[in-house]
Enzyme design. Structure first.
Site, PDB file in Angstrom:
ATOM      1  N   TYR A 113       0.729  -1.161  -0.020  1.00 41.17           N
ATOM      2  CA  TYR A 113      -0.079   0.049  -0.077  1.00 41.17           C
ATOM      3  C   TYR A 113       0.972   1.280   0.044  1.00 41.17           C
ATOM      4  CZ  TYR A 113      -4.613  -2.386   1.030  1.00 41.17           C
ATOM      5  OH  TYR A 113      -5.765  -2.982   0.782  1.00 41.17           O
ATOM      6  N   LYS A 136       5.876 -13.804   3.314  1.00 47.42           N
ATOM      7  CA  LYS A 136       6.297 -14.441   1.804  1.00 47.42           C
ATOM      8  C   LYS A 136       7.627 -14.539   1.785  1.00 47.42           C
ATOM      9  CE  LYS A 136       4.846 -16.982  -1.546  1.00 47.42           C
ATOM     10  NZ  LYS A 136       3.921 -18.280  -1.487  1.00 47.42           N
ATOM     11  N   ASP A 187       0.437 -18.037   2.170  1.00 44.87           N
ATOM     12  CA  ASP A 187      -0.356 -18.994   1.549  1.00 44.87           C
ATOM     13  C   ASP A 187      -0.651 -20.241   2.596  1.00 44.87           C
ATOM     14  OD1 ASP A 187       2.280 -19.645   1.344  1.00 44.87           O
ATOM     15  OD2 ASP A 187       2.287 -20.577  -0.652  1.00 44.87           O
ATOM     16  N   ASP A 194      -4.819  -7.043   4.904  1.00 42.79           N
ATOM     17  CA  ASP A 194      -6.379  -6.742   4.313  1.00 42.79           C
ATOM     18  C   ASP A 194      -7.062  -8.149   3.889  1.00 42.79           C
ATOM     19  OD1 ASP A 194      -8.386  -5.122   2.995  1.00 42.79           O
ATOM     20  OD2 ASP A 194      -7.375  -5.504   1.199  1.00 42.79           O
ATOM     21  N   ASP A 229     -10.294 -10.425   5.787  1.00 42.91           N
ATOM     22  CA  ASP A 229     -11.598 -10.843   5.168  1.00 42.91           C
ATOM     23  C   ASP A 229     -11.783 -12.355   5.338  1.00 42.91           C
ATOM     24  OD1 ASP A 229     -11.979  -8.075   4.524  1.00 42.91           O
ATOM     25  OD2 ASP A 229     -12.960  -8.392   2.623  1.00 42.91           O
TER      26      ASP A 229
HETATM   27  C1  IPM Z   1     -10.089  -2.281   4.591  1.00 45.62           C
HETATM   28  C2  IPM Z   1     -10.573  -1.767   3.418  1.00 45.62           C
HETATM   29  C3  IPM Z   1      -9.605  -0.777   2.698  1.00 45.62           C
HETATM   30  C4  IPM Z   1      -8.332  -1.323   2.382  1.00 45.62           C
HETATM   31  C5  IPM Z   1     -10.044  -0.097   1.367  1.00 45.62           C
HETATM   32  C6  IPM Z   1     -11.589   0.385   1.573  1.00 45.62           C
HETATM   33  C7  IPM Z   1      -9.501   0.670   1.004  1.00 45.62           C
HETATM   34  O1  IPM Z   1     -10.627  -3.061   2.362  1.00 45.62           O
HETATM   35  O2  IPM Z   1      -9.857  -1.484   5.666  1.00 45.62           O
HETATM   36  O3  IPM Z   1      -9.772  -3.411   4.856  1.00 45.62           O
HETATM   37  O4  IPM Z   1      -7.812  -2.183   1.472  1.00 45.62           O
HETATM   38  O5  IPM Z   1      -7.399  -1.160   3.358  1.00 45.62           O
HETATM   39 MG    MG Z   2     -10.075  -4.641   3.369  1.00 44.76          MG
END
Ligand code: IPM
Ligand code: MG
Length: 354
Positions: free
Chosen positions: A139, A193, A225, A249, A253
């Site tokens: 990022y 990694k 992975d 990130d 999720d």
């Molecule tokens: C998160 C979100 C953000 C990220 C997006 C909205 C840019 O997915 O906070 O996890 O990728 O950091």
């Molecule tokens: Mg995210």
């Protein structure tokens, strides 16, 4: 009368405003009960703000966030609001995470009672926290991608100072916890990694240097992975995970998917002098205003904000109320992560529990 905290509030886009309303139904109940007050300052920011003003967050408003005791933020971004390079214009990560140097993104992944996991596991058996490095990694290329119509490059950057401070943050979090659900061992797992990328080997080396300062904590390194598999097959093994920005990130999720959905997942973006709290999911414009959004991620983010402010009892009270509402069935989550009845109903039920 107890303390008064100055809290900046960014309602955000899509379902953001209804989630913030829901969170304040709960916050109003908890502040009354625990004898402190929140003074709200509304701050415009996100995609709609960008469309209106040409800026996602004005310099003045960044200052409001910087000087507030804490900030509660709804999700931001709209898919059609984009910059010339194709990335979304309405996001605030660049200005807030980098701009205010909020280097630690704390993401608890907890399976609550009454929530169906797609895994065959019991409530209580998933309880770990991802410490996502929040200012560098891949990022770091945000807004700085280079290329033309044949090739494009985004550069992954890690610094010694960045790896050191995020590793130390992770170990300090581990000291406050009681180990992994499976064996009660305090454990910090570095996810990288290092078999392929020099930057990731560097991240791991600095992590191991910092680890030597924490002899009481078990240390482990996993390739990302393999970590993705382990978070599905043995989630109970994990206690604290520290990882690069993009990996954090993605894995947060994935973790959300194992505990009923990312709509249940809060996060804190924390630096040495300021912090903001938000759900990890997006602004879901397709369901905005339809009484479908799940406010639990936002409500749990407000509980994390109270922890940060030092109101630990109030933060715990919110988490207990959420757990009770879910286990009693008075708040129900549909299979796609929505809250049955909508955000207002869910938050009123939780406020009543308080
Ligand atoms: C998160 C979100 C953000 C990220 C997006 C909205 C840019 O997915 O906070 O996890 O990728 O950091
Ligand atoms: Mg995210």
């Amino acid at each position: 009368m107890g303390k008064t905290y100055n809290v900046a509030v960014i309602q955000g886009d899509g379902i953001g405003p209804e989630l913030i309303d829901a969170a304040f139904i709960v916050l109003d109940a908890v502040t009354k009960k625990h004898d402190f007050a929140i003074l709200r300052t509304e701050v415009d920011g996100g995609a709609v703000t960008y469309e209106r003003t040409g800026e996602t967050l004005s310099a003045e408003n960044i200052e409001v966030v910087r000087t507030a005791d804490a900030t509660l933020k709804g999700p931001v971004g709209l898919p059609h609001v984009r910059l010339a390079d194709g990335t979304e214009a309405g996001l605030l990560g660049g200005v807030l995470r980098n701009g205010l140097d909020l280097y630690a993104n704390l993401r608890p992944i907890v399976l609550l009672p009454g929530v169906a996991s797609p895994l065959r596991v019991e409530p209580g058996s998933i309880d770990y926290v991802i410490v996502r490095e929040n200012t560098e990694g891949l990022y770091a290329a945000r807004g700085k991608g280079v290329g033309n119509s044949w090739a494009v490059a985004d550069t992954l950057l890690v610094t010694r100072a960045g790896c050191e401070r995020i590793s130390r943050f992770a170990f300090e979090i581990a000291l406050q916890r009681s180990g992994s659900p499976q064996d009660g061992v305090r454990r910090v797992t570095c996810v990288d990694k290092a078999n392929v990328l020099r930057s990731m080997y560097f991240f791991r080396e600095v992590f191991l240097e910092v680890a030597s300062e924490y002899p009481g904590i078990e240390v482990e390194c996993l390739y990302v992975d393999a970590a993705a598999q382990a978070l599905v097959m043995q989630p109970g093994h994990f206690d604290v995970i520290v990882t690069e920005n993009l990996f954090g990130d993605i894995l947060s999720d994935l973790g959300g998917g194992t505990i009923g959905g990312i709509s249940l997942c809060p996060s804190g973006n924390i630096g040495d002098a300021c912090a903001y709290f938000e759900p990890i999911h997006g602004s879901a414009p397709a369901i905005a205003g339809q009484k479908k959004a799940n406010p639990l991620g936002q409500i749990l983010a407000s509980a994390m904000m109270l922890d940060y402010l030092g109101e630990l009892e109030a933060g715990n009270a919110i988490r207990r109320a959420v757990a009770t509402a879910l286990s009693s069935g008075s708040v129900r989550i549909d299979p796609l992560g929505g809250a049955i009845g909508g955000p207002e109903v869910a938050s009123m039920v939780i406020a009543e529990q308080l």
